[in-house]
Enzyme design. Structure first.
Site: not given
Lengths: 367, 367
Positions: B53, B55, B90, B247
């Protein structure tokens, strides 16, 4: 308040008129069990094992514990022994020593044969007084919720009044009604449409377990959230007001409450959302002004952070470890919210500014 | 970084030179297991099952997944199939589609026999580039920690530089070094005395599990705390600076990061503590300015709030329910911290103000 339609207090005399019954709060929210206390020793264990918790409920349980003890031995030595054993159950609860001292001062001057009846009567009175205090602050606080509902309607907004609370300051922590939740129950019982955002309140999760349970059983709409979520909800207009309880309130209006309260008050302030704290006047410490500098913060076991209990899929209560082996954890139980972040204090004498001036208007005898 | 003395990345080519190995992050922090990926399909499952996991790591895994797939079938159809299967793993990871598009654009024009070698080479390059980006921002950020250490010494204070972080923006979320934790690892490796306060980061507990695990394995002193505790620590001088990841960062310097980041930024601001956000430039969304109004916030399963997993005393992984039956829960994954609360952005091009002017000084090509 109600548990699935039936009215309960957190402590009451059993039907036979001499034993005392409580809700086993250690089994909530997964099991609802009533415990029967028949001796002073058993009442002491109920406090030390946290089958009852919350300062007002601890005080009422201690008072009934004295009555149960005196029922067995009403001599001076019996009264003193019960006082000592019950006092040793929890280190810092102010209501505990207050209730025990009150009972001892009442009982020792009386003739031995009169003591038992007096003890039961005074324990009942202490319980009833606590209910009256909670009910009074609930009625004052409910006016804020009624006003929030009216201003929602006036500005054309749909939906319930959304209230954020932190930890458990509900009827489970008192004899009935609660402190932070008392205004919500009063408003709900009056037919106001309310919805409560319940902070889970890590690390002991009193929100996710106790607050969610008692709101649900009484029928109040609520949603459990991680403690991290309140700021986001406030940014997006999902919270109309906040109400928390307090363990200790300073003369200047600073509030020492469950860890994390300060962060929610900051977010409320940043988003112009009213932040109220509900308190019986007994939690005001008139000897302290600056809460951040003067109030020592209890550190509890790191295991409350590294481990957590819950119900497994097959219905058992299990404890699991969350952190890797070897990682330290710290567990500060409370934080202090400065008065400047608090919109007002809801007391059993009315609502006031969180300031020395505000408090002294309601409590002029403290000038 | 190191796991008990041995250097690791989060993804690497196996000793035989063609399979790919990863750390199974679903088993952390309680078990450290390495998984061998031999096919594109298996790489896709590693992403969808969150064995990897973060990015940047998702991007690198997708690139290696293309290489593994091309090893089996280097035809145009093989390339397209691998692209489609990996892309579906995803829903929202930008790096995923970027890495897959990059690989496809490289491979399709090549003669089929040349594709496999080119795919492996490009996947390795994507990994190395991510390491270089993390290392660069780590070096810029480490200067802040060195300066904090110097000013501590100058003001006669003992002890380590205390840094608060939220969630996991460590090497486990990238190929190596991390984002928020990269400055800490660089400073630590240079001999600076650091201690990290690790927010457990409810509801998914990435702090208590992943951040605590990776700091511990590399040897960095750290303490796990409930998300509620940071404000109290700041009030009492126990935090020298905060560093989080992000994020998505807006053109104006607003930061969308794991839920709860905003509350910590408010507390840092209230206590005059520097609050930095570390980010590879790829997370800047130049098309968005006002983060609170423009960024939609993902809502995830309520079960992440009502249930939690951990290790039982007998070493098994178990899931327990925390809330009463019938209580609703809400689970917002991110919140937005407005730029006004952020002291600076640590990027792979240097540190800048959290503002459009600040960002454009480092990224003039975006004017």
């Amino acid at each position: 308040m109600k548990v699935d339609g039936k009215a309960f207090r957190t402590i009451w005399l059993s039907d036979d008129g001499w034993a005392v019954e409580i809700i086993d709060q250690t089994r909530l929210p997964h099991e609802f069990e009533i415990i029967r206390l028949e001796t002073g020793i058993r009442a002491a264990r109920a406090i030390s094992d946290m089958e009852v918790r919350g300062a007002p409920l601890i005080g009422a349980t201690a008072a009934y514990g004295m009555a149960l003890a005196v029922r067995e031995d009403a001599s001076d030595a019996g009264v003193e022994d019960a006082h000592a054993v019950l006092l040793a159950t929890r280190p810092t609860a102010v209501n505990l020593s207050w209730a025990l001292d009150d009972m001892r001062a009442l009982l020792l001057p009386l003739p031995v044969p009169d003591r038992m009846a007096a003890a039961y009567a005074r324990a009942a009175q202490i319980s009833d007084e606590d209910v009256a205090i909670s009910r009074a602050l609930g009625e004052f606080g409910a006016e804020l919720i009624v006003r929030a509902a009216e201003s929602k309607v006036a500005s054309g907004k749909d939906g319930p009044v959304n209230i954020l609370t932190h930890c458990n300051a509900g009827w489970l922590a008192t004899v009935d009604w609660g402190t932070a939740l008392a205004p919500i129950y009063v408003a709900f019982d009056e037919g106001i449409d309310v919805h409560v955002w319940v902070d889970e309140t890590r690390p002991r999760n009193q929100g996710a377990s106790l607050t969610a349970w008692e709101l649900g059983r009484h029928g109040v709409a609520h949603t459990v959230i991680a403690d991290n979520a309140g700021g986001h909800l406030m940014q997006h207009g999902e919270i109309d007001l906040c109400i928390t309880g307090t363990d200790r309130t300073t003369r200047a209006g600073d509030v020492c409450n469950k860890i994390g309260t300060y962060l929610k008050a900051l977010a409320a302030h940043d988003n112009n959302i009213p932040f109220y704290v509900a308190l019986p006047q007994t939690t005001i410490d008139w000897t302290v002004s600056d809460g951040i500098r003067e109030i020592p913060i209890e550190q509890r076991s790191a295991e409350e952070v590294t481990h957590i209990s819950g119900r497994t899929d097959d219905g058992k209560i299990a404890r699991v470890q969350l952190t890797p082996n070897g990682s330290a954890a710290a567990n500060f139980a409370f934080d202090v919210t400065p008065a400047r972040l608090i919109t007002g204090l809801i007391t059993d004498r009315g609502i006031c500014d969180a300031s020395e001036e505000g408090l002294l208007e309601l409590f002029p005898e403290q000038k």
